[in-house]
Design a protein around this motif. Structure first.
Motif, PDB file in Angstrom:
ATOM      1  N   ASP A  90      43.709  32.956  45.961  1.00 25.45           N
ATOM      2  CA  ASP A  90      43.651  33.508  44.739  1.00 25.45           C
ATOM      3  C   ASP A  90      43.120  32.543  43.631  1.00 25.45           C
ATOM      4  O   ASP A  90      43.372  31.060  43.555  1.00 25.45           O
ATOM      5  N   PRO A  91      42.165  32.932  42.969  1.00 27.50           N
ATOM      6  CA  PRO A  91      41.270  32.149  42.212  1.00 27.50           C
ATOM      7  C   PRO A  91      42.228  31.561  40.952  1.00 27.50           C
ATOM      8  O   PRO A  91      41.953  30.296  40.826  1.00 27.50           O
ATOM      9  N   TRP A  92      43.225  31.912  40.644  1.00 27.86           N
ATOM     10  CA  TRP A  92      43.875  31.658  39.465  1.00 27.86           C
ATOM     11  C   TRP A  92      44.838  30.439  39.940  1.00 27.86           C
ATOM     12  O   TRP A  92      44.936  29.522  39.084  1.00 27.86           O
ATOM     13  N   TRP A  93      45.395  30.505  41.104  1.00 28.31           N
ATOM     14  CA  TRP A  93      45.889  29.229  41.664  1.00 28.31           C
ATOM     15  C   TRP A  93      45.142  28.217  42.125  1.00 28.31           C
ATOM     16  O   TRP A  93      45.553  27.017  42.477  1.00 28.31           O
ATOM     17  N   ASN A  94      43.908  28.263  41.996  1.00 28.19           N
ATOM     18  CA  ASN A  94      42.785  27.373  42.460  1.00 28.19           C
ATOM     19  C   ASN A  94      41.942  26.734  41.189  1.00 28.19           C
ATOM     20  O   ASN A  94      40.752  26.334  41.251  1.00 28.19           O
ATOM     21  N   GLY A  95      42.645  27.167  40.046  1.00 30.29           N
ATOM     22  CA  GLY A  95      42.057  26.610  38.787  1.00 30.29           C
ATOM     23  C   GLY A  95      41.039  27.563  38.042  1.00 30.29           C
ATOM     24  O   GLY A  95      40.280  27.169  37.124  1.00 30.29           O
ATOM     25  N   GLY A  96      40.904  28.758  38.544  1.00 33.79           N
ATOM     26  CA  GLY A  96      39.737  29.874  38.094  1.00 33.79           C
ATOM     27  C   GLY A  96      40.564  30.892  37.335  1.00 33.79           C
ATOM     28  O   GLY A  96      41.815  30.723  37.071  1.00 33.79           O
ATOM     29  N   GLU A  97      39.729  31.895  36.935  1.00 35.95           N
ATOM     30  CA  GLU A  97      40.283  32.952  36.104  1.00 35.95           C
ATOM     31  C   GLU A  97      41.058  33.949  37.057  1.00 35.95           C
ATOM     32  O   GLU A  97      40.706  34.081  38.211  1.00 35.95           O
ATOM     33  N   THR A  98      41.886  34.637  36.348  1.00 36.86           N
ATOM     34  CA  THR A  98      42.646  35.706  37.302  1.00 36.86           C
ATOM     35  C   THR A  98      41.447  36.937  37.555  1.00 36.86           C
ATOM     36  O   THR A  98      40.537  37.071  36.880  1.00 36.86           O
ATOM     37  N   ARG A  99      41.617  37.661  38.588  1.00 39.90           N
ATOM     38  CA  ARG A  99      41.117  38.721  38.842  1.00 39.90           C
ATOM     39  C   ARG A  99      40.976  39.725  38.112  1.00 39.90           C
ATOM     40  O   ARG A  99      42.233  39.926  37.581  1.00 39.90           O
ATOM     41  N   LYS A 100      40.027  40.498  37.659  1.00 35.81           N
ATOM     42  CA  LYS A 100      40.208  41.690  36.974  1.00 35.81           C
ATOM     43  C   LYS A 100      40.198  42.878  37.894  1.00 35.81           C
ATOM     44  O   LYS A 100      39.330  43.025  38.596  1.00 35.81           O
ATOM     45  N   MET A 101      41.188  43.890  37.596  1.00 40.18           N
ATOM     46  CA  MET A 101      41.329  44.972  38.485  1.00 40.18           C
ATOM     47  C   MET A 101      41.462  46.206  37.645  1.00 40.18           C
ATOM     48  O   MET A 101      41.872  46.049  36.396  1.00 40.18           O
ATOM     49  N   VAL A 102      41.046  47.291  37.980  1.00 40.23           N
ATOM     50  CA  VAL A 102      41.173  48.586  37.377  1.00 40.23           C
ATOM     51  C   VAL A 102      41.816  49.450  38.177  1.00 40.23           C
ATOM     52  O   VAL A 102      41.628  49.516  39.438  1.00 40.23           O
ATOM     53  N   PHE A 103      42.517  50.564  37.608  1.00 38.69           N
ATOM     54  CA  PHE A 103      43.422  51.627  38.172  1.00 38.69           C
ATOM     55  C   PHE A 103      42.251  52.626  37.827  1.00 38.69           C
ATOM     56  O   PHE A 103      42.030  53.060  36.613  1.00 38.69           O
ATOM     57  N   LEU A 104      42.097  53.397  38.898  1.00 38.31           N
ATOM     58  CA  LEU A 104      41.083  54.883  38.681  1.00 38.31           C
ATOM     59  C   LEU A 104      42.037  55.935  38.838  1.00 38.31           C
ATOM     60  O   LEU A 104      43.183  55.942  39.310  1.00 38.31           O
ATOM     61  N   ARG A 105      41.673  57.027  38.170  1.00 35.35           N
ATOM     62  CA  ARG A 105      42.489  58.289  38.417  1.00 35.35           C
ATOM     63  C   ARG A 105      42.691  59.063  39.674  1.00 35.35           C
ATOM     64  O   ARG A 105      43.762  59.653  39.779  1.00 35.35           O
ATOM     65  N   ASP A 106      41.734  58.585  40.567  1.00 35.62           N
ATOM     66  CA  ASP A 106      42.087  58.912  41.829  1.00 35.62           C
ATOM     67  C   ASP A 106      43.212  58.262  42.509  1.00 35.62           C
ATOM     68  O   ASP A 106      43.524  58.509  43.870  1.00 35.62           O
ATOM     69  N   GLY A 107      43.913  57.266  42.067  1.00 33.68           N
ATOM     70  CA  GLY A 107      44.645  56.393  42.834  1.00 33.68           C
ATOM     71  C   GLY A 107      44.445  55.210  43.286  1.00 33.68           C
ATOM     72  O   GLY A 107      45.339  54.368  43.916  1.00 33.68           O
ATOM     73  N   THR A 108      43.174  54.796  43.170  1.00 29.26           N
ATOM     74  CA  THR A 108      42.571  53.817  43.825  1.00 29.26           C
ATOM     75  C   THR A 108      42.600  52.721  42.821  1.00 29.26           C
ATOM     76  O   THR A 108      42.702  52.658  41.499  1.00 29.26           O
TER      77      THR A 108
END
Length: 120
Positions: A90-108
């Motif tokens: 996980d980048p955050w635990w390794n000194g990086g930025e958090t991942r950016k995620m999106v929720f789509l209307r189809d549930g993905t």
């Protein structure tokens, strides 16, 4: 009466709205419409009540629309309780930025990839 005059100052209330909303991800659409229609005081009060009383988010607030590029981009990181197998990559635990995620209307759920950084 000066107090009445100040309470009816559209520019002052519009400024209050901008200050209240400056760090908000979403403002209820009715409040935005009221502001555009020169009802800034009502817009301010409505958005304050909405923020105080509403305990759920709408689909519009949750989801990202890839066609328009509009919507919420969520920050994601694993909790420490997930264990080292998960946190080690996980980048955050390794000194990086958090991942950016999106929720789509189809549930993905999709990870947002910053192509500008990739091309450096």
């Amino acid at each position: 009466n000066l107090l009445v005059l100040l309470s009816q100052d559209e520019a002052g209330w519009a400024n209050h709205c901008r200050m209240l909303w400056r760090e908000k991800v979403h403002v209820c659409s009715l409040a935005n419409t009221m502001l555009q229609n020169k009802n800034a005081m009502k817009a301010y009060h409505l958005s304050s009540r909405d923020g105080k009383n509403r305990h759920e988010i709408t689909e519009l607030e949750l989801c990202f629309d890839p066609l328009t590029g509009k919507g919420t981009r969520w920050s994601f990181r694993f909790k420490q309780a997930a264990g080292s197998d998960w946190t080690s990559w996980d980048p955050w635990w390794n000194g990086g930025e958090t991942r950016k995620m999106v929720f789509l209307r189809d549930g993905t759920v999709k990870q947002v990839v910053d192509t500008f950084k990739q091309n450096l």
